[in-house]
Design a protein around this motif. Structure first.
Motif, PDB file in Angstrom:
ATOM      1  N   ALA A 222       1.050  -0.953   0.059  1.00 33.95           N
ATOM      2  CA  ALA A 222       0.209   0.237   0.218  1.00 33.95           C
ATOM      3  C   ALA A 222       0.604   1.376   0.097  1.00 33.95           C
ATOM      4  O   ALA A 222       1.785   1.121   0.681  1.00 33.95           O
ATOM      5  N   THR A 223       0.690   2.414  -0.616  1.00 33.94           N
ATOM      6  CA  THR A 223       1.942   3.049  -1.216  1.00 33.94           C
ATOM      7  C   THR A 223       1.414   4.250   0.124  1.00 33.94           C
ATOM      8  O   THR A 223       2.307   5.131   0.375  1.00 33.94           O
ATOM      9  N   HIS A 224       0.031   4.387   0.585  1.00 28.82           N
ATOM     10  CA  HIS A 224       0.100   5.097   1.964  1.00 28.82           C
ATOM     11  C   HIS A 224       0.028   4.734   3.145  1.00 28.82           C
ATOM     12  O   HIS A 224      -0.169   4.896   3.940  1.00 28.82           O
ATOM     13  N   ASP A 225       0.948   3.622   3.438  1.00 29.41           N
ATOM     14  CA  ASP A 225       1.103   3.560   4.799  1.00 29.41           C
ATOM     15  C   ASP A 225       2.253   3.915   5.940  1.00 29.41           C
ATOM     16  O   ASP A 225       3.754   3.999   5.092  1.00 29.41           O
ATOM     17  N   ASN A 226       1.740   3.710   6.534  1.00 31.83           N
ATOM     18  CA  ASN A 226       1.879   4.944   7.761  1.00 31.83           C
ATOM     19  C   ASN A 226       2.896   3.784   8.242  1.00 31.83           C
ATOM     20  O   ASN A 226       3.973   4.475   9.893  1.00 31.83           O
ATOM     21  N   LEU A 227       3.137   2.922   8.617  1.00 29.39           N
ATOM     22  CA  LEU A 227       3.766   2.101   9.473  1.00 29.39           C
ATOM     23  C   LEU A 227       4.750   1.098   8.946  1.00 29.39           C
ATOM     24  O   LEU A 227       5.465   0.620   9.604  1.00 29.39           O
ATOM     25  N   VAL A 228       4.178   1.074   7.954  1.00 27.87           N
ATOM     26  CA  VAL A 228       6.052  -0.172   6.721  1.00 27.87           C
ATOM     27  C   VAL A 228       6.134   0.558   5.955  1.00 27.87           C
ATOM     28  O   VAL A 228       5.253   1.072   5.076  1.00 27.87           O
ATOM     29  N   ARG A 229       7.458   1.325   5.215  1.00 29.17           N
ATOM     30  CA  ARG A 229       7.240   2.150   3.811  1.00 29.17           C
ATOM     31  C   ARG A 229       7.255   1.213   3.042  1.00 29.17           C
ATOM     32  O   ARG A 229       7.480  -0.290   2.684  1.00 29.17           O
ATOM     33  N   PHE A 230       6.924   1.804   2.012  1.00 27.06           N
ATOM     34  CA  PHE A 230       6.260   1.011   0.793  1.00 27.06           C
ATOM     35  C   PHE A 230       7.076   0.359   0.133  1.00 27.06           C
ATOM     36  O   PHE A 230       7.539  -0.267  -0.703  1.00 27.06           O
ATOM     37  N   GLN A 231       8.372   0.949   0.578  1.00 31.17           N
ATOM     38  CA  GLN A 231       9.944   0.973   0.082  1.00 31.17           C
ATOM     39  C   GLN A 231      10.143  -0.596   0.344  1.00 31.17           C
ATOM     40  O   GLN A 231      10.376  -1.732  -0.795  1.00 31.17           O
ATOM     41  N   ASN A 232       9.926  -0.457   1.473  1.00 33.77           N
ATOM     42  CA  ASN A 232      10.181  -2.585   2.393  1.00 33.77           C
ATOM     43  C   ASN A 232       8.719  -3.426   1.420  1.00 33.77           C
ATOM     44  O   ASN A 232       9.446  -4.833   1.442  1.00 33.77           O
ATOM     45  N   HIS A 233       7.575  -3.266   1.419  1.00 34.18           N
ATOM     46  CA  HIS A 233       7.183  -3.558  -0.006  1.00 34.18           C
ATOM     47  C   HIS A 233       6.936  -4.397  -0.792  1.00 34.18           C
ATOM     48  O   HIS A 233       7.439  -5.584  -1.372  1.00 34.18           O
ATOM     49  N   VAL A 234       7.845  -3.335  -1.806  1.00 37.94           N
ATOM     50  CA  VAL A 234       8.664  -3.552  -3.079  1.00 37.94           C
ATOM     51  C   VAL A 234       9.911  -4.627  -2.871  1.00 37.94           C
ATOM     52  O   VAL A 234      10.335  -5.517  -3.776  1.00 37.94           O
ATOM     53  N   HIS A 235      10.408  -4.409  -1.478  1.00 36.15           N
ATOM     54  CA  HIS A 235      11.654  -5.065  -1.589  1.00 36.15           C
ATOM     55  C   HIS A 235      11.147  -6.425  -0.733  1.00 36.15           C
ATOM     56  O   HIS A 235      11.720  -7.259  -1.461  1.00 36.15           O
ATOM     57  N   LEU A 236       9.956  -6.606  -0.529  1.00 34.15           N
ATOM     58  CA  LEU A 236      10.364  -7.644   0.042  1.00 34.15           C
ATOM     59  C   LEU A 236      10.006  -9.072  -1.224  1.00 34.15           C
ATOM     60  O   LEU A 236      10.154 -10.359  -1.069  1.00 34.15           O
ATOM     61  N   ALA A 237       9.129  -7.882  -2.114  1.00 32.96           N
ATOM     62  CA  ALA A 237       8.217  -9.157  -2.974  1.00 32.96           C
ATOM     63  C   ALA A 237       8.698  -9.694  -4.138  1.00 32.96           C
ATOM     64  O   ALA A 237       8.852 -10.086  -4.652  1.00 32.96           O
ATOM     65  N   THR A 238       9.991  -8.377  -4.305  1.00 31.59           N
ATOM     66  CA  THR A 238      11.134  -8.319  -5.121  1.00 31.59           C
ATOM     67  C   THR A 238      12.353 -10.124  -4.658  1.00 31.59           C
ATOM     68  O   THR A 238      12.682 -10.439  -5.335  1.00 31.59           O
ATOM     69  N   GLU A 239      12.783  -9.838  -3.257  1.00 26.10           N
ATOM     70  CA  GLU A 239      14.053 -10.465  -2.972  1.00 26.10           C
ATOM     71  C   GLU A 239      13.432 -11.778  -2.543  1.00 26.10           C
ATOM     72  O   GLU A 239      13.562 -12.650  -2.427  1.00 26.10           O
ATOM     73  N   ILE A 240      11.681 -12.056  -2.172  1.00 24.68           N
ATOM     74  CA  ILE A 240      11.140 -13.756  -2.205  1.00 24.68           C
ATOM     75  C   ILE A 240      10.462 -13.960  -3.324  1.00 24.68           C
ATOM     76  O   ILE A 240       9.509 -14.876  -3.613  1.00 24.68           O
ATOM     77  N   GLN A 241      10.501 -13.146  -4.936  1.00 32.18           N
ATOM     78  CA  GLN A 241      10.077 -13.403  -5.730  1.00 32.18           C
ATOM     79  C   GLN A 241       8.241 -14.252  -6.207  1.00 32.18           C
ATOM     80  O   GLN A 241       8.448 -15.452  -5.804  1.00 32.18           O
TER      81      GLN A 241
END
Length: 297
Positions: A222-241
């Motif tokens: 979610a792009t407007h997440d106030n508790l987990v950075r959106f960049q970390n969502h992207v990082h997780l999705a990329t790293e875990i394929q």
């Protein structure tokens, strides 16, 4: 609350569903000690395997926020600990979560999360405005002030989404009091949960083992997440394929409440793919491809 997902999974997809409170929160006991997401993952696996006798390879797991961190640890543990006699989950859906904890700068929540929490804690505004400020940490204010599909049981007045959340919270407090449970989190539980958030970390080596185990994984950001950075969502999705990476533009931390139908569609897609993949020995022409599934989302 998992209410929208539980209703969908049980009534529409006809699954048996377990929701529970981590140690230290809700109706679970709070013991003094060092909590880690690894410890919480062991709790979850023990409850699932020993308590319910559900086999990991036949179980779909969905985790939001810290629950997503615990799900990552569950996936890692199954590849590392022979005790569980399984190497994977049937599927995993990870929402608004991350692979790294708060001990690194990149793992810390966005500045907006700190400021919202500060104003919610020290504001002198009227009670309703303070409640809206507090809920705005996890929900968008626009969604909170939007009318829901519910009305007040006595007056018939339309309720906003914030009203629904407040009434649900009040009922939960009343239920805990009736059961003789604490209505406020204990300091031991808060300290333990904080420690787990700080120390959480899935290393690249463990991530590779998770990928190799073959569990279909969906990541929701979610792009407007106030508790987990959106960049970390992207990082997780990329790293875990991730098999599916669904981004909700302008979505908040509680995207599963704000975008119920769309989130449920993602959950259904990864479950259906996993069921078709692992309920037969071979992938057949009837097994949907990733492209076919994504075209429906």
């Amino acid at each position: 609350s998992w209410e929208p997902q539980v209703s969908y999974l049980t009534k529409t997809l006809h699954y048996r569903v377990l929701t529970y409170d981590h140690r230290g929160i809700g109706r679970s006991s709070a013991r003094l000690g060092r909590y880690t997401t690894s410890l919480l993952a062991t709790d979850a696996l023990q409850l699932m395997v020993m308590g319910l006798q559900w086999q990991p390879e036949q179980t779909h797991v969905i985790g939001v926020s810290m629950g997503g961190m615990v799900t990552l640890e569950m996936l890692a543990k199954l590849t590392e600990e022979p005790f569980w006699r399984a190497k994977r989950l049937k599927s995993a859906t990870l929402m608004v979560t991350q692979a790294r904890g708060w001990r690194t700068i990149r793992g810390l929540p966005p500045l907006s999360g700190f400021t919202s929490t500060f104003w919610a804690s020290f504001s002198t505004a009227p009670p309703r405005e303070r409640a809206l400020t507090a809920m705005s940490v996890a929900f968008s204010r626009e969604w909170l002030t939007t009318e829901s599909d519910q009305t007040h049981p006595r007056t018939g007045k339309p309720l906003t989404n914030a009203d629904v959340l407040i009434r649900r919270g009040g009922k939960n407090i009343q239920a805990k009091r009736a059961e003789g449970k604490r209505t406020e989190p204990s300091w031991k539980g808060v300290a333990g949960q904080g420690c787990a958030l700080v120390t959480h970390n899935i290393s690249p080596e463990r991530m590779k083992r998770i990928i190799a185990c073959g569990t279909p994984i969906a990541v929701i950001g979610a792009t407007h997440d106030n508790l987990v950075r959106f960049q970390n969502h992207v990082h997780l999705a990329t790293e875990i394929q991730a098999f599916i990476f669904k981004v909700f533009e302008n979505g908040s931390h509680c995207v599963h409440e704000e975008c119920v139908d769309d989130v449920n569609d993602v959950i259904r897609s990864v479950i259906e793919y996993s069921d078709s993949l692992y309920n037969s020995r071979h992938i057949t022409a009837a097994t949907p491809t990733r492209q076919q599934i994504l075209s429906k989302l």
